[in-house]
Scaffold this motif. Structure first.
Motif, PDB file in Angstrom:
ATOM      1  N   LEU A 198       4.548   9.881  -9.659  1.00 20.74           N
ATOM      2  CA  LEU A 198       3.944  10.195 -10.958  1.00 20.74           C
ATOM      3  C   LEU A 198       3.379  11.611 -10.964  1.00 20.74           C
ATOM      4  O   LEU A 198       3.482  12.327 -11.967  1.00 20.74           O
ATOM      5  CB  LEU A 198       2.845   9.180 -11.272  1.00 20.74           C
ATOM      6  CG  LEU A 198       3.320   7.763 -11.606  1.00 20.74           C
ATOM      7  CD1 LEU A 198       2.126   6.832 -11.775  1.00 20.74           C
ATOM      8  CD2 LEU A 198       4.183   7.754 -12.866  1.00 20.74           C
ATOM      9  N   ILE A 199       2.780  12.013  -9.824  1.00 23.87           N
ATOM     10  CA  ILE A 199       2.254  13.379  -9.728  1.00 23.87           C
ATOM     11  C   ILE A 199       3.365  14.398  -9.919  1.00 23.87           C
ATOM     12  O   ILE A 199       3.224  15.377 -10.667  1.00 23.87           O
ATOM     13  CB  ILE A 199       1.554  13.584  -8.372  1.00 23.87           C
ATOM     14  CG1 ILE A 199       0.245  12.793  -8.314  1.00 23.87           C
ATOM     15  CG2 ILE A 199       1.293  15.070  -8.121  1.00 23.87           C
ATOM     16  CD1 ILE A 199      -0.441  12.853  -6.967  1.00 23.87           C
ATOM     17  N   PHE A 205      -3.934  14.511  -3.057  1.00 25.58           N
ATOM     18  CA  PHE A 205      -3.456  13.156  -2.789  1.00 25.58           C
ATOM     19  C   PHE A 205      -3.338  12.896  -1.296  1.00 25.58           C
ATOM     20  O   PHE A 205      -3.788  11.854  -0.787  1.00 25.58           O
ATOM     21  CB  PHE A 205      -2.104  12.968  -3.476  1.00 25.58           C
ATOM     22  CG  PHE A 205      -1.363  11.726  -3.063  1.00 25.58           C
ATOM     23  CD1 PHE A 205      -1.852  10.467  -3.367  1.00 25.58           C
ATOM     24  CD2 PHE A 205      -0.163  11.826  -2.385  1.00 25.58           C
ATOM     25  CE1 PHE A 205      -1.163   9.328  -2.985  1.00 25.58           C
ATOM     26  CE2 PHE A 205       0.530  10.697  -2.002  1.00 25.58           C
ATOM     27  CZ  PHE A 205       0.035   9.442  -2.311  1.00 25.58           C
ATOM     28  N   ALA A 219       2.561   1.670  -3.382  1.00 17.11           N
ATOM     29  CA  ALA A 219       1.634   2.165  -4.399  1.00 17.11           C
ATOM     30  C   ALA A 219       1.423   3.668  -4.258  1.00 17.11           C
ATOM     31  O   ALA A 219       1.401   4.403  -5.259  1.00 17.11           O
ATOM     32  CB  ALA A 219       0.298   1.425  -4.288  1.00 17.11           C
ATOM     33  N   MET A 220       1.277   4.145  -3.011  1.00 15.09           N
ATOM     34  CA  MET A 220       1.083   5.576  -2.801  1.00 15.09           C
ATOM     35  C   MET A 220       2.344   6.364  -3.143  1.00 15.09           C
ATOM     36  O   MET A 220       2.269   7.483  -3.652  1.00 15.09           O
ATOM     37  CB  MET A 220       0.652   5.831  -1.362  1.00 15.09           C
ATOM     38  CG  MET A 220      -0.723   5.286  -1.051  1.00 15.09           C
ATOM     39  SD  MET A 220      -1.288   5.708   0.619  1.00 15.09           S
ATOM     40  CE  MET A 220      -2.875   4.850   0.644  1.00 15.09           C
ATOM     41  N   THR A 221       3.511   5.777  -2.872  1.00 14.31           N
ATOM     42  CA  THR A 221       4.770   6.434  -3.213  1.00 14.31           C
ATOM     43  C   THR A 221       4.920   6.561  -4.721  1.00 14.31           C
ATOM     44  O   THR A 221       5.303   7.625  -5.239  1.00 14.31           O
ATOM     45  CB  THR A 221       5.953   5.643  -2.624  1.00 14.31           C
ATOM     46  OG1 THR A 221       5.836   5.610  -1.203  1.00 14.31           O
ATOM     47  CG2 THR A 221       7.276   6.281  -3.011  1.00 14.31           C
ATOM     48  N   VAL A 222       4.611   5.492  -5.441  1.00 14.09           N
ATOM     49  CA  VAL A 222       4.695   5.523  -6.905  1.00 14.09           C
ATOM     50  C   VAL A 222       3.717   6.538  -7.471  1.00 14.09           C
ATOM     51  O   VAL A 222       4.061   7.313  -8.373  1.00 14.09           O
ATOM     52  CB  VAL A 222       4.428   4.119  -7.490  1.00 14.09           C
ATOM     53  CG1 VAL A 222       4.285   4.182  -9.002  1.00 14.09           C
ATOM     54  CG2 VAL A 222       5.547   3.159  -7.105  1.00 14.09           C
ATOM     55  N   PHE A 223       2.510   6.565  -6.937  1.00 12.14           N
ATOM     56  CA  PHE A 223       1.506   7.519  -7.405  1.00 12.14           C
ATOM     57  C   PHE A 223       1.965   8.953  -7.138  1.00 12.14           C
ATOM     58  O   PHE A 223       1.805   9.839  -7.986  1.00 12.14           O
ATOM     59  CB  PHE A 223       0.171   7.245  -6.721  1.00 12.14           C
ATOM     60  CG  PHE A 223      -0.965   8.068  -7.243  1.00 12.14           C
ATOM     61  CD1 PHE A 223      -1.312   8.039  -8.579  1.00 12.14           C
ATOM     62  CD2 PHE A 223      -1.688   8.889  -6.393  1.00 12.14           C
ATOM     63  CE1 PHE A 223      -2.354   8.799  -9.074  1.00 12.14           C
ATOM     64  CE2 PHE A 223      -2.739   9.663  -6.868  1.00 12.14           C
ATOM     65  CZ  PHE A 223      -3.069   9.609  -8.219  1.00 12.14           C
ATOM     66  N   GLY A 224       2.531   9.187  -5.952  1.00 10.91           N
ATOM     67  CA  GLY A 224       3.051  10.515  -5.651  1.00 10.91           C
ATOM     68  C   GLY A 224       4.188  10.896  -6.580  1.00 10.91           C
ATOM     69  O   GLY A 224       4.291  12.055  -7.010  1.00 10.91           O
ATOM     70  N   LEU A 252      -7.969   6.254   0.608  1.00 13.85           N
ATOM     71  CA  LEU A 252      -7.181   5.262  -0.109  1.00 13.85           C
ATOM     72  C   LEU A 252      -6.651   4.177   0.826  1.00 13.85           C
ATOM     73  O   LEU A 252      -6.338   3.074   0.387  1.00 13.85           O
ATOM     74  CB  LEU A 252      -6.008   5.940  -0.828  1.00 13.85           C
ATOM     75  CG  LEU A 252      -6.373   7.047  -1.825  1.00 13.85           C
ATOM     76  CD1 LEU A 252      -5.116   7.654  -2.437  1.00 13.85           C
ATOM     77  CD2 LEU A 252      -7.271   6.497  -2.919  1.00 13.85           C
ATOM     78  N   HIS A 295       0.837  -1.202   0.000  1.00 11.21           N
ATOM     79  CA  HIS A 295       0.000   0.000   0.000  1.00 11.21           C
ATOM     80  C   HIS A 295       0.877   1.260   0.000  1.00 11.21           C
ATOM     81  O   HIS A 295       0.632   2.211  -0.754  1.00 11.21           O
ATOM     82  CB  HIS A 295      -0.899   0.026   1.234  1.00 11.21           C
ATOM     83  CG  HIS A 295      -2.075  -0.900   1.163  1.00 11.21           C
ATOM     84  ND1 HIS A 295      -1.948  -2.262   1.296  1.00 11.21           N
ATOM     85  CD2 HIS A 295      -3.400  -0.661   0.972  1.00 11.21           C
ATOM     86  CE1 HIS A 295      -3.146  -2.817   1.193  1.00 11.21           C
ATOM     87  NE2 HIS A 295      -4.036  -1.875   0.999  1.00 11.21           N
TER      88      HIS A 295
END
Length: 281
Positions: free
Chosen positions: A50-51, A69, A43-48, A76, A40
């Motif tokens: 990408l932002i 986010f 996933a949040m680190t990767v999404f951040g 989330l 989890h």
């Protein structure tokens, strides 16, 4: 199907240092859940990441995306609450729990078009709206008071943060705290409560506010811990979020269990085993 209650659940008072116990219990849950918890956070680190990659040097776009986010992160983290609940019941904290949380979290709720079924989505949208309000207000403040335009993160550091004489950075922080306080009060136990028990969105938010009003000093300490760990995670090039996000997610479940007496509330999903209701330490 059980109906929602007409009265709010009871709220317990806690000691000022109890948030540290929630963090300790969170690490225990992370150790027991293993890679699923850290996935989890990853996933949040990767999404951040990408932002940041997409927003680049467009400061207000980057600020808006990251603010949204971080504000919506408690929603989330819903499956982290479900994992802690499973461990509390003596059930395996498996990917099945995660999938059921996201795709079939109320499998006994046959009517999928009521507001009750979509309460978590509604709350997430409200949090996103709050984050948007903060970014627009922040942009207006900086635009009006900054001595020169702020277009990139470097501009913000140079013009706002590094300028110790204008007091703009202190004013910006004070405004952020003023806007963040009601968001924290509205969400501190709302999401795990909505996940766990059949209660309306308004009742969950009011219960969350009551936990803060009944425990102002412990909850202020908890808010400071959340802010500190989140800044640590973001400041470590987001890598710290791999551990910080699941830790705060699991800890939030234990905060809810300590603060709210759910013994009078029906379970959110009748098909799930009853939660063991007990007086927490």
């Amino acid at each position: 199907m059980s109906s929602t209650p007409e009265t709010l659940p009871l709220v317990r008072t806690i000691g000022i240092m109890q948030p540290l116990t929630w963090l300790a219990l969170a690490w225990r849950d992370m150790a027991r859940a293993g890679w699923i918890s850290f996935a989890h956070g990853l996933a949040m680190t990767v999404f951040g990441g990408l932002i940041i990659a997409v927003a680049g040097n467009r400061f207000w776009l980057l600020a808006g995306a990251l603010s949204g986010f971080l504000v919506v992160a408690p929603v989330l983290a819903t499956s982290l609450y479900a994992l802690s609940r499973a461990l509390e019941r003596g059930e395996p904290a498996s990917m099945q729990v995660v999938f059921k949380t996201w795709f079939n979290w109320q499998h006994s709720h046959f009517n999928k078009w009521t507001s009750q079924y979509w309460c978590l989505v509604q709350f997430g949208l409200l949090l996103a709206l709050a984050a948007t309000t903060w970014v627009l207000t922040s942009a207006a403040l900086i635009t009006l008071l900054a001595p020169e335009p702020v277009r990139t993160p470097v501009d913000f550091l140079r013009v706002v943060v590094a300028d110790s004489e204008s007091g703009l950075f202190e004013l910006w922080l004070a405004l952020g705290g003023f806007l963040a306080a009601p968001i924290f009060a509205s969400s501190v136990v709302s999401i795990p409560l909505l996940l766990d028990r059949r209660i309306t969105l308004m009742q969950a938010v009011l219960t969350s506010w009551r936990t803060v009003l009944y425990n102002p000093i412990p909850m202020a300490f908890w808010a400071a811990l959340i802010a500190g760990f989140t800044l640590l995670g973001v400041g470590s090039l987001l890598l710290g979020l791999i551990a910080v996000m699941p830790m705060l997610g699991h800890a939030s479940w234990h905060a809810y269990r300590d603060l709210v007496d759910v013994s009078t509330l029906p379970a959110r999903d009748a098909g799930l085993a009853p939660v063991l209701v007990q007086v927490r330490h």
